[in-house]
Design a protein around this motif. Sequence first.
Motif, PDB file in Angstrom:
ATOM      1  N   UNK A 128       0.807  -1.234   0.000  1.00 46.30           N
ATOM      2  CA  UNK A 128       0.000   0.000   0.000  1.00 46.30           C
ATOM      3  C   UNK A 128       0.834   1.274   0.000  1.00 46.30           C
ATOM      4  N   UNK A 129       1.877   1.343   0.837  1.00 45.00           N
ATOM      5  CA  UNK A 129       2.681   2.565   0.871  1.00 45.00           C
ATOM      6  C   UNK A 129       3.377   2.770  -0.465  1.00 45.00           C
ATOM      7  N   UNK A 130       3.921   1.699  -1.016  1.00 47.11           N
ATOM      8  CA  UNK A 130       4.646   1.799  -2.286  1.00 47.11           C
ATOM      9  C   UNK A 130       3.721   2.273  -3.405  1.00 47.11           C
ATOM     10  N   UNK A 131       2.485   1.778  -3.427  1.00 46.49           N
ATOM     11  CA  UNK A 131       1.546   2.191  -4.464  1.00 46.49           C
ATOM     12  C   UNK A 131       1.098   3.641  -4.278  1.00 46.49           C
ATOM     13  N   UNK A 132       1.059   4.090  -3.025  1.00 46.59           N
ATOM     14  CA  UNK A 132       0.599   5.458  -2.763  1.00 46.59           C
ATOM     15  C   UNK A 132       1.678   6.502  -3.022  1.00 46.59           C
ATOM     16  N   UNK A 133       2.960   6.082  -2.997  1.00 43.61           N
ATOM     17  CA  UNK A 133       4.059   7.023  -3.231  1.00 43.61           C
ATOM     18  C   UNK A 133       4.136   7.329  -4.728  1.00 43.61           C
ATOM     19  N   UNK A 134       4.049   8.610  -5.075  1.00 40.29           N
ATOM     20  CA  UNK A 134       3.964   9.046  -6.482  1.00 40.29           C
ATOM     21  C   UNK A 134       2.812   8.327  -7.192  1.00 40.29           C
ATOM     22  N   UNK A 135       1.670   8.309  -6.514  1.00 34.91           N
ATOM     23  CA  UNK A 135       0.547   7.485  -6.962  1.00 34.91           C
ATOM     24  C   UNK A 135      -0.015   7.927  -8.304  1.00 34.91           C
ATOM     25  N   UNK A 136       0.098   9.198  -8.645  1.00 33.61           N
ATOM     26  CA  UNK A 136      -0.496   9.663  -9.901  1.00 33.61           C
ATOM     27  C   UNK A 136       0.151   8.966 -11.096  1.00 33.61           C
ATOM     28  N   UNK A 216      16.048   6.895   1.486  1.00 33.53           N
ATOM     29  CA  UNK A 216      14.854   6.982   0.657  1.00 33.53           C
ATOM     30  C   UNK A 216      13.673   7.348   1.551  1.00 33.53           C
ATOM     31  N   UNK A 217      12.675   8.062   1.039  1.00 39.09           N
ATOM     32  CA  UNK A 217      11.533   8.453   1.886  1.00 39.09           C
ATOM     33  C   UNK A 217      10.833   7.295   2.571  1.00 39.09           C
ATOM     34  N   UNK A 218      10.773   6.131   1.925  1.00 33.61           N
ATOM     35  CA  UNK A 218      10.015   5.025   2.518  1.00 33.61           C
ATOM     36  C   UNK A 218      10.732   4.386   3.706  1.00 33.61           C
ATOM     37  N   UNK A 219      12.009   4.721   3.907  1.00 32.08           N
ATOM     38  CA  UNK A 219      12.790   4.056   4.942  1.00 32.08           C
ATOM     39  C   UNK A 219      12.551   4.613   6.352  1.00 32.08           C
ATOM     40  N   UNK A 220      11.771   5.691   6.465  1.00 30.65           N
ATOM     41  CA  UNK A 220      11.395   6.175   7.785  1.00 30.65           C
ATOM     42  C   UNK A 220      12.457   6.941   8.540  1.00 30.65           C
ATOM     43  N   UNK A 221      13.420   7.517   7.844  1.00 33.12           N
ATOM     44  CA  UNK A 221      14.461   8.281   8.530  1.00 33.12           C
ATOM     45  C   UNK A 221      13.915   9.560   9.160  1.00 33.12           C
ATOM     46  N   UNK A 222      12.784  10.055   8.662  1.00 34.10           N
ATOM     47  CA  UNK A 222      12.124  11.192   9.305  1.00 34.10           C
ATOM     48  C   UNK A 222      11.589  10.812  10.683  1.00 34.10           C
ATOM     49  N   UNK A 293       8.487   2.632   6.497  1.00 32.14           N
ATOM     50  CA  UNK A 293       7.046   2.671   6.269  1.00 32.14           C
ATOM     51  C   UNK A 293       6.595   1.448   5.478  1.00 32.14           C
ATOM     52  N   UNK A 294       7.462   0.952   4.605  1.00 30.83           N
ATOM     53  CA  UNK A 294       7.076  -0.141   3.716  1.00 30.83           C
ATOM     54  C   UNK A 294       8.312  -0.903   3.251  1.00 30.83           C
ATOM     55  N   UNK A 295       8.212  -2.233   3.255  1.00 28.06           N
ATOM     56  CA  UNK A 295       9.247  -3.104   2.709  1.00 28.06           C
ATOM     57  C   UNK A 295       8.558  -4.277   2.034  1.00 28.06           C
ATOM     58  N   UNK A 296       9.267  -4.929   1.115  1.00 29.02           N
ATOM     59  CA  UNK A 296       8.813  -6.225   0.646  1.00 29.02           C
ATOM     60  C   UNK A 296       9.191  -7.241   1.707  1.00 29.02           C
ATOM     61  N   UNK A 297      10.455  -7.568   1.764  1.00 29.27           N
ATOM     62  CA  UNK A 297      11.009  -8.407   2.831  1.00 29.27           C
ATOM     63  C   UNK A 297      12.481  -8.074   2.878  1.00 29.27           C
ATOM     64  N   UNK A 298      12.855  -7.243   3.822  1.00 31.46           N
ATOM     65  CA  UNK A 298      14.141  -6.565   3.818  1.00 31.46           C
ATOM     66  C   UNK A 298      15.312  -7.523   4.003  1.00 31.46           C
ATOM     67  N   UNK A 299      16.257  -7.455   3.058  1.00 31.66           N
ATOM     68  CA  UNK A 299      17.487  -8.220   3.192  1.00 31.66           C
ATOM     69  C   UNK A 299      18.313  -7.730   4.371  1.00 31.66           C
TER      70      UNK A 299
END
Length: 400
Positions: A128-136, A216-222, A293-299
């Motif tokens: 869901x997070x991945x699809x919503x990022x730059x969703x347009x 990257x924004x999805x990694x939650x560093x904020x 925020x989102x991962x597939x399955x983190x190495x």
Amino acid sequence: MKILIITPYVGANYGGIAKVVQDIAIALGSQGFNIDLITTNANDAQKLDVVFNHWLDQGKYRIRYFDSWNKHDFILSLSLITWLFKNINNYDIIHTHTIFSPLILITQWLCQRKKIPYLVTPHGMLEPWALSYKSWKKNFYYNIFEKKALQKASLIQVIANLEADHVQSLGFKHYVIIPNGIDHNEFAFLSDPESFYQQFPQTRHKTLILFLGRIDPKKGLDLLAPAFARVHSQFPETHLVVAGPDNIGFLSTVERFFAEAKCLNAVTFTGMLTGKLKYAALAAASLYIAPSYSEGFSMSVLEGMASGLSCIITTGCNFPEAATAKAALIVEPMADAIADALNYCLSHPQEAKAMGNRAREFILNNYTWEKSAKKLIDVYKFLLIKNSCQNPSVNFSEKA
């Protein structure tokens, strides 16, 4: 059985997927199968210095590179497409990695046209997070192109149980769950941290908290910035190591997060770490943190746990099994929850160490490439039988 694996990139600047594809090729080849991997020389802003249009023997598999044009992860290669048109019929199974890629879409279209079974591994790109990022952009591409290609795939390989739930919610029932793994040999013995201390002397004699992943924004560093600021005020000996490539020019933003949280002086940005230096960093660390925020399955989560580290990961990492095994602390992707978990581990070092020991045993016993490769081979055999029978009633959806 001849298997062709295709991915737009194996450049390390693209993060974990590049390593996953090569590791699974080795594991499949070790089982005695003929594995060919084709890809491009893309490596984000750089290019790989490789030989084009020749098979290169990697021991357990062959790889063939093609020249490309790319802007970040948007990659095109006319020479790769031309080669596919001429050679795709030589293979029994095609295994594509990543989605939202023109190269992958063309490969899948060719498979449909030639009636060659193809397996798709989205690597969390349908989360869901991945699809919503730059969703347009993604919504347009998904609805016009990607959805149909996924529907016509022989199977979708997902790499986590939660990812399977999300894929199913999108209407796809033809999936199999086969997780990522680690090379058992790489973690049989823990590394010496000295080479890491020598390269980053400011980390010596500190209690190191390690983040290992793309900036990257999805990694939650904020989220990690205010969480670490709170922890550092209570445990001034702590030091955060942010180890990973800056693919998209996000580093200055991340540095601002930590500056605003008033803890930038206790953070070291190492850039991407590979090989012995990465294992030395894992050996030097006391805690591993994945605030995604989102991962597939983190190495990198698997690597942190296999190294015996106390690991704090978010629900976005798709790994509830680690909590069930009492092998990691799993929290919501919120700054306060991350800070509370870090504080708990730092305040209870013996319990944290015991959790790290459980994590190492849990990963080495359950999440190796050898196990994943054996499951994939069963899938390939099933797809060949199904394709020869042309029996649409056969269903392989399961939690493997």
